[in-house]
Design an enzyme around this catalytic site. Structure first.
Site, PDB file in Angstrom:
ATOM      1  N   GLU A  28      19.981 -49.331  29.819  1.00  0.00           N
ATOM      2  CA  GLU A  28      19.310 -50.395  30.574  1.00  0.00           C
ATOM      3  C   GLU A  28      20.325 -51.118  31.457  1.00  0.00           C
ATOM      4  O   GLU A  28      21.534 -51.125  31.167  1.00  0.00           O
ATOM      5  CB  GLU A  28      18.679 -51.380  29.569  1.00  0.00           C
ATOM      6  CG  GLU A  28      17.917 -52.520  30.219  1.00  0.00           C
ATOM      7  CD  GLU A  28      17.032 -53.281  29.244  1.00  0.00           C
ATOM      8  OE1 GLU A  28      17.158 -53.088  28.024  1.00  0.00           O
ATOM      9  OE2 GLU A  28      16.194 -54.080  29.726  1.00  0.00           O
ATOM     10  N   ASN A 175       6.867 -51.456  29.508  1.00  0.00           N
ATOM     11  CA  ASN A 175       7.736 -51.626  28.340  1.00  0.00           C
ATOM     12  C   ASN A 175       7.370 -52.936  27.652  1.00  0.00           C
ATOM     13  O   ASN A 175       7.205 -53.963  28.328  1.00  0.00           O
ATOM     14  CB  ASN A 175       9.204 -51.696  28.787  1.00  0.00           C
ATOM     15  CG  ASN A 175      10.131 -52.120  27.656  1.00  0.00           C
ATOM     16  OD1 ASN A 175      10.408 -51.338  26.755  1.00  0.00           O
ATOM     17  ND2 ASN A 175      10.586 -53.370  27.679  1.00  0.00           N
ATOM     18  N   GLU A 176       7.214 -52.892  26.349  1.00  0.00           N
ATOM     19  CA  GLU A 176       6.915 -54.103  25.568  1.00  0.00           C
ATOM     20  C   GLU A 176       5.923 -54.985  26.320  1.00  0.00           C
ATOM     21  O   GLU A 176       6.175 -56.171  26.576  1.00  0.00           O
ATOM     22  CB  GLU A 176       8.204 -54.857  25.197  1.00  0.00           C
ATOM     23  CG  GLU A 176       9.100 -54.002  24.319  1.00  0.00           C
ATOM     24  CD  GLU A 176      10.199 -54.750  23.567  1.00  0.00           C
ATOM     25  OE1 GLU A 176      10.441 -55.934  23.836  1.00  0.00           O
ATOM     26  OE2 GLU A 176      10.817 -54.112  22.678  1.00  0.00           O
ATOM     27  N   TYR A 251      13.532 -52.454  15.485  1.00  0.00           N
ATOM     28  CA  TYR A 251      14.965 -52.697  15.347  1.00  0.00           C
ATOM     29  C   TYR A 251      15.290 -53.103  13.913  1.00  0.00           C
ATOM     30  O   TYR A 251      14.503 -53.786  13.253  1.00  0.00           O
ATOM     31  CB  TYR A 251      15.410 -53.827  16.290  1.00  0.00           C
ATOM     32  CG  TYR A 251      15.546 -53.393  17.738  1.00  0.00           C
ATOM     33  CD1 TYR A 251      16.695 -52.763  18.183  1.00  0.00           C
ATOM     34  CD2 TYR A 251      14.519 -53.609  18.654  1.00  0.00           C
ATOM     35  CE1 TYR A 251      16.834 -52.360  19.508  1.00  0.00           C
ATOM     36  CE2 TYR A 251      14.641 -53.201  19.985  1.00  0.00           C
ATOM     37  CZ  TYR A 251      15.810 -52.580  20.406  1.00  0.00           C
ATOM     38  OH  TYR A 251      15.947 -52.183  21.710  1.00  0.00           O
ATOM     39  N   GLU A 307      12.858 -47.280  21.392  1.00  0.00           N
ATOM     40  CA  GLU A 307      13.929 -48.246  21.116  1.00  0.00           C
ATOM     41  C   GLU A 307      14.055 -48.383  19.606  1.00  0.00           C
ATOM     42  O   GLU A 307      13.070 -48.729  18.927  1.00  0.00           O
ATOM     43  CB  GLU A 307      13.641 -49.610  21.753  1.00  0.00           C
ATOM     44  CG  GLU A 307      13.772 -49.587  23.264  1.00  0.00           C
ATOM     45  CD  GLU A 307      13.640 -50.958  23.917  1.00  0.00           C
ATOM     46  OE1 GLU A 307      13.983 -51.968  23.278  1.00  0.00           O
ATOM     47  OE2 GLU A 307      13.184 -50.999  25.070  1.00  0.00           O
ATOM     48  N   GLN A 356      21.593 -49.044  22.479  1.00  0.00           N
ATOM     49  CA  GLN A 356      21.590 -48.335  23.747  1.00  0.00           C
ATOM     50  C   GLN A 356      22.903 -47.566  23.845  1.00  0.00           C
ATOM     51  O   GLN A 356      23.860 -47.905  23.161  1.00  0.00           O
ATOM     52  CB  GLN A 356      21.455 -49.311  24.899  1.00  0.00           C
ATOM     53  CG  GLN A 356      20.188 -50.150  24.852  1.00  0.00           C
ATOM     54  CD  GLN A 356      19.945 -50.924  26.148  1.00  0.00           C
ATOM     55  OE1 GLN A 356      20.651 -50.781  27.135  1.00  0.00           O
ATOM     56  NE2 GLN A 356      18.924 -51.799  26.116  1.00  0.00           N
TER      57      GLN A 356
HETATM   58  O1  AHR Z   1      17.193 -53.106  24.005  1.00  0.00           O
HETATM   59  C1  AHR Z   1      17.195 -54.465  24.367  1.00  0.00           C
HETATM   60  C2  AHR Z   1      15.807 -54.991  24.600  1.00  0.00           C
HETATM   61  O2  AHR Z   1      15.069 -54.953  23.417  1.00  0.00           O
HETATM   62  C3  AHR Z   1      14.946 -54.230  25.567  1.00  0.00           C
HETATM   63  O3  AHR Z   1      15.189 -54.570  26.887  1.00  0.00           O
HETATM   64  C4  AHR Z   1      13.567 -54.625  25.177  1.00  0.00           C
HETATM   65  O4  AHR Z   1      12.608 -53.633  25.455  1.00  0.00           O
HETATM   66  C5  AHR Z   1      13.697 -54.935  23.700  1.00  0.00           C
HETATM   67  O5  AHR Z   1      13.149 -56.141  23.358  1.00  0.00           O
END
Ligand code: AHR
Length: 508
Positions: A28, A175-176, A251, A307, A356
């Site tokens: 990103e 995205n999201e 995450y 992600e 990432q």
């Molecule tokens: O990976 C960092 C961020 O986490 C991304 O930009 C977003 O999609 C997520 O909240």
């Protein structure tokens, strides 16, 4: 002495193919991922091609990077692709509001990204802007990238120096969308995904696999809404419907978002909490897969975890908006546990992208902002040790005996994670001993085929907090493992405390 734990593996019963795309990556416009990470500019003293660091490319080629997702993340829904083409000096600037509120000069844009993918030998996964972009803008971007005639966008691409169209197999629709991508509700987004997906066209023989922005963690209702939006028109059974897959973000964080804990300074309890949260991925994937199964029993719609990874507090003294964190043996074990889960769901998961690749969150590579020195993280080594799983057939692993567990936050969590796969005459077994203090011995009861030869590698260190730095780049690096012995049922494997072991079997 109690009998050792046994893992029964039928080598002659291959299951679903583990797509190599489960080992995908994400880059990103965030902190030093693109700028300073992948891209240093043509005038840099660091060896580069068109501004792209050659050492980063080499390192990622060595782990056979299958795909790269770009330009975001949250950034994707602020990104207007026309700002990133043409002569660099005349590209407009913008504010990167999500990440550090810095000014983005758009010097890395479409041509630079596609060049990077070509250098890596990776498939492009372009994340399109639904949050603040128009349908026309998205449609024209696909045309610009993939069309091979004298259409207006193909002509514009040629004006900018690229004659041949590129191949873009993967396309993200937003995205999201429930958060930074527009704060929408599921129904509103499902309609937009159908609308935008309609105009992401296949040009020539470039067939686009469209991925609609999916759920956060356990938001099963979001997944259900997107599945209904396909089923309503019978599209769940039509692989060329508006979108062919849904994404999911999960995450591993230890505390609250306000204080997620430190990447390198953590205690034993923190470690086990991390292992519990990492293993939660299994429950989350199962939940979404169950919802999808009820609408799509033939599993034609894919689930893409675009992600995942650890998210700690940023390193002391770094910009809080840049999400730069160190990476220890603990992160490596989070990765190995995730891959076991991904292998188990290979029949529904078509792609996953760790967040990432360089200098951001659970990175493969860290680069020093002053000297440019490059360091491979413990997580990188897990990707490297697992290359043999790419496009291999998953093998079921059945555990017999007393599994070691530990109470963490009121729940028993397993302290062993295992998966296996087979490709041609080679099988690969992955074993994570999550016990921080004690070794474990596991007997691999290998059935159905003869093992002609075996070899093993181990990734471990004296401390869980161990990590690699420019001064000690190999503090955590794989080594040959001599803890594997012939056993009447197959092989006995000794797993050191907090270790990741792979056993490669050449079959007769
Ligand atoms: O990976 C960092 C961020 O986490 C991304 O930009 C977003 O999609 C997520 O909240």
């Amino acid at each position: 002495m109690s009998d050792p734990l046994v893992a029964v593996i039928d080598l002659d019963l291959p299951g679903a193919t583990i797509s190599r795309h489960l080992y995908g990556h994400f880059a990103e416009h965030l902190g030093r991922c693109i700028y300073g990470g992948f891209f240093v500019g043509e005038d840099s003293a660091i060896p580069n091609e068109g501004g792209i660091r050659l050492d980063v490319v080499d390192a990622l080629r060595a782990i056979r990077i299958p795909n790269l997702r770009w330009p975001g993340g949250c950034f994707a829904d602020d990104y207007h692709w026309r700002d990133g083409i043409g002569p660099r000096e005349s590209r407009p600037r913008m504010v990167n509001s999500h990440w550090g509120d810095v000014v983005e000069d758009n010097s890395f844009g479409t041509h630079e990204f596609m060049h990077l993918c070509e250098m890596l030998g990776a498939d492009a996964y372009v994340s399109g802007n639904i949050g603040s972009g128009t349908v026309r803008e998205m449609s024209e971007w696909v045309e610009y990238l993939t069309r091979d005639d004298d259409s207006p966008m193909a002509a514009l691409r040629r004006d900018n120096g690229r004659n041949e169209p590129w191949r873009v197999p993967f396309w993200g629709l937003g995205n999201e969308a429930w958060g930074c991508g527009g704060n929408m509700n599921a129904e509103h987004f499902a309609n937009l995904a159908r609308q935008y997906g309609t105009y992401v066209r296949d040009h020539g023989d470039n067939k686009v696999y469209r991925i609609a922005a999916g759920a956060n963690t356990d938001d099963y209702r979001w997944t259900e809404t997107l599945m209904k939006a396909l089923a309503h028109l019978g599209c769940a059974h039509d692989p060329r419907g508006f979108y062919q897959a849904l994404s999911l973000h999960y995450y591993t964080i230890n505390g609250e978002w306000a204080d997620k804990g430190d990447a390198t300074r953590f205690g034993l309890d923190d470690y086990y909490v991390t292992m519990k949260r990492a293993q939660r991925m299994r429950e989350v994937v199962r939940g979404h897969a169950n919802v999808m199964d009820s609408y799509d029993p033939l599993r034609r719609v894919g689930l893409v975890i675009d992600e995942w990874g650890t998210w700690w507090n940023v390193e002391h003294g770094t910009d809080p908006g840049f999400l730069y964190q160190q990476n220890t043996l603990r992160d490596a074990l989070v990765a190995s546990v995730h891959f076991d889960i991904f292998h188990d769901y290979a029949d529904r998961l078509v792609m996953a992208n760790i967040a990432q690749t360089v200098n951001v969150l659970q990175a493969m590579i860290l680069t020093d902002p002053d000297t440019g020195a490059l360091v491979l993280t413990p997580t990188y080594h897990v990707f490297r040790m697992n290359v043999g799983h790419h496009d291999a057939a998953a093998l079921q692993v059945r555990l017999k005996g007393q599994e070691r567990t530990r109470q963490v936050e009121g729940e028993e969590i397993p302290l062993l994670s295992v998966s296996a796969s087979i490709k041609d005459d080679t099988a690969l077994v992955s074993l994570s001993n999550l016990d921080a203090a004690e070794p474990q011995t596991l007997v691999l009861d290998l059935r159905g085929r003869e093992v002609a030869e075996f070899s093993a590698s181990v990734l471990t260190a004296g401390d869980l907090q161990e990590h690699n730095t420019p001064e000690r780049p190999d503090a955590v690096a794989p080594e040959a493992h001599d803890g594997v012995r012939a056993h009447p049922d197959g092989l006995a494997v000794i797993l050191p405390p907090h270790s990741y072991v792979t056993v490669s079997l050449r079959l007769a």
